[in-house]
Design a protein around this motif. Structure first.
Motif, mmCIF file in Angstrom:
data_model
loop_
_atom_site.group_PDB
_atom_site.id
_atom_site.type_symbol
_atom_site.label_atom_id
_atom_site.label_comp_id
_atom_site.label_asym_id
_atom_site.label_seq_id
_atom_site.Cartn_x
_atom_site.Cartn_y
_atom_site.Cartn_z
ATOM 1 N N ASN A 5 30.641 37.999 42.996
ATOM 2 C CA ASN A 5 29.836 37.406 42.417
ATOM 3 C C ASN A 5 29.985 35.234 41.954
ATOM 4 O O ASN A 5 28.736 35.432 42.322
ATOM 5 C CB ASN A 5 29.124 38.330 41.004
ATOM 6 N N CYS A 6 30.747 35.471 41.467
ATOM 7 C CA CYS A 6 31.043 34.341 41.386
ATOM 8 C C CYS A 6 32.276 33.223 41.574
ATOM 9 O O CYS A 6 32.274 32.440 41.175
ATOM 10 C CB CYS A 6 31.115 34.206 39.083
ATOM 11 N N GLY A 7 32.557 34.528 42.161
ATOM 12 C CA GLY A 7 34.128 33.412 42.735
ATOM 13 C C GLY A 7 35.679 33.232 41.973
ATOM 14 O O GLY A 7 36.184 32.583 42.468
ATOM 15 N N THR A 8 35.366 33.471 40.639
ATOM 16 C CA THR A 8 36.206 33.694 39.364
ATOM 17 C C THR A 8 37.589 34.034 40.720
ATOM 18 O O THR A 8 37.223 35.292 40.297
ATOM 19 C CB THR A 8 36.269 34.270 38.643
ATOM 20 N N VAL A 9 38.623 33.649 40.157
ATOM 21 C CA VAL A 9 39.886 34.362 40.481
ATOM 22 C C VAL A 9 40.116 35.579 39.565
ATOM 23 O O VAL A 9 40.363 35.282 38.367
ATOM 24 C CB VAL A 9 41.525 33.463 39.966
ATOM 25 N N LEU A 10 40.615 36.684 40.256
ATOM 26 C CA LEU A 10 41.208 37.471 38.790
ATOM 27 C C LEU A 10 41.991 38.857 39.579
ATOM 28 O O LEU A 10 42.993 38.387 40.629
ATOM 29 C CB LEU A 10 39.815 38.867 39.468
ATOM 30 N N PRO A 11 42.968 39.140 38.079
ATOM 31 C CA PRO A 11 43.664 39.980 38.476
ATOM 32 C C PRO A 11 43.424 41.199 39.675
ATOM 33 O O PRO A 11 42.899 41.468 39.653
ATOM 34 C CB PRO A 11 44.576 40.452 37.360
#
Ligand SMILES: [Zn+2]
Ligand SMILES: [Zn+2]
Length: 238
Positions: A5-11
């Motif tokens: 959705n927003c492109g944030t890097v996630l674990p």
């Protein structure tokens, strides 16, 4: 892994995005890399994920300029009409005292001037981005008093509110009414949006699951496959 959705890097094992709260589905691979910040506007190749860089197209810049010019033109008309109108009334209507006409005319003209300056200042503000954090609707009732004040009528309506938390931490709301709830229907909680103050319109970061797109110049609804707006012929922001 990135939030779809927003492109944030996630674990790798994340169930939800820490930034926008979207659920993370493992089976749909991320189609873009990078975060939706102001610098990184290019959408993924052939994709509908990412803020459009059409805001930088010369014809869109020209459209923004034209819009500002026409609202400035309207501003002077709205300032001059009460001034000239009351002055004429004071001069031409014998029972109407001139000094009273001048006071009311000038007061109204000043009021219009202030309102218009606020609107104009708003259109020059920088664009901002944020995520939709809440949506709710409320039934409301507006009362109208008849001209002589003897009776009262009312009209029921539903107010649709979309709440956005901007990346800088402030809260913005989009308030719409009844069937005119385009943004309320278009934006889902978790959606990342960009506000374009030059046109007063919102752009969704991830348009990949949409069948429609709203023109960021004139707000008309268009099929997502269109390149240009069916109503104003400007480039759609995708
Ligand atoms: Zn996210
Ligand atoms: Zn349009």
């Amino acid at each position: 892994m990135f939030c779809r959705n927003c492109g944030t890097v996630l674990p790798e094992n994340a169930g939800f995005c820490a930034n926008c709260g979207s659920p993370v589905s493992k089976d749909t691979p991320a189609v873009h890399t990078g975060t939706p910040d102001m610098q990184q506007t290019a959408p993924a190749a052939g994709g509908l994920v990412g803020f459009s860089n059409r805001i930088h197209e010369p014809e869109i810049i020209a459209a923004a300029k034209a819009k500002r010019k026409s609202s400035a033109g309207c501003m002077w008309i709205l300032v001059l009409v009460p001034l000239v109108g009351f002055l004429a009334a004071g001069l031409l209507i014998e029972e109407y005292p001139l000094n009273e006409a001048i006071i009311i005319g000038v007061a109204l003209a000043l009021l219009m001037l202030i309102i218009n300056l606020i609107v104009l200042a708003r259109s020059k503000k920088p664009m901002w981005e944020g995520a939709v954090i809440d949506k709710y609707n409320r039934k409301k009732r507006k009362y109208y008093r008849s001209g002589d004040g003897s009776s009262e009528t009312y009209k029921d309506y539903t107010e649709y509110t979309t709440v956005i938390r901007t990346d800088s931490g402030s809260k913005k709301t989009i308030v719409e009414r009844d069937s005119e709830r385009d943004m309320y229907s278009y934006l889902a909680i978790g959606d990342h949006v960009r506000f374009h103050p030059a046109f007063g319109t919102y752009e969704k970061y991830d348009k990949s699951r949409d069948r429609h797109i709203y023109c960021n110049v004139c707000r008309a609804k268009n099929p997502i496959t269109n390149e240009r707006c069916v109503k104003c012929n400007n480039l759609l922001f995708k």
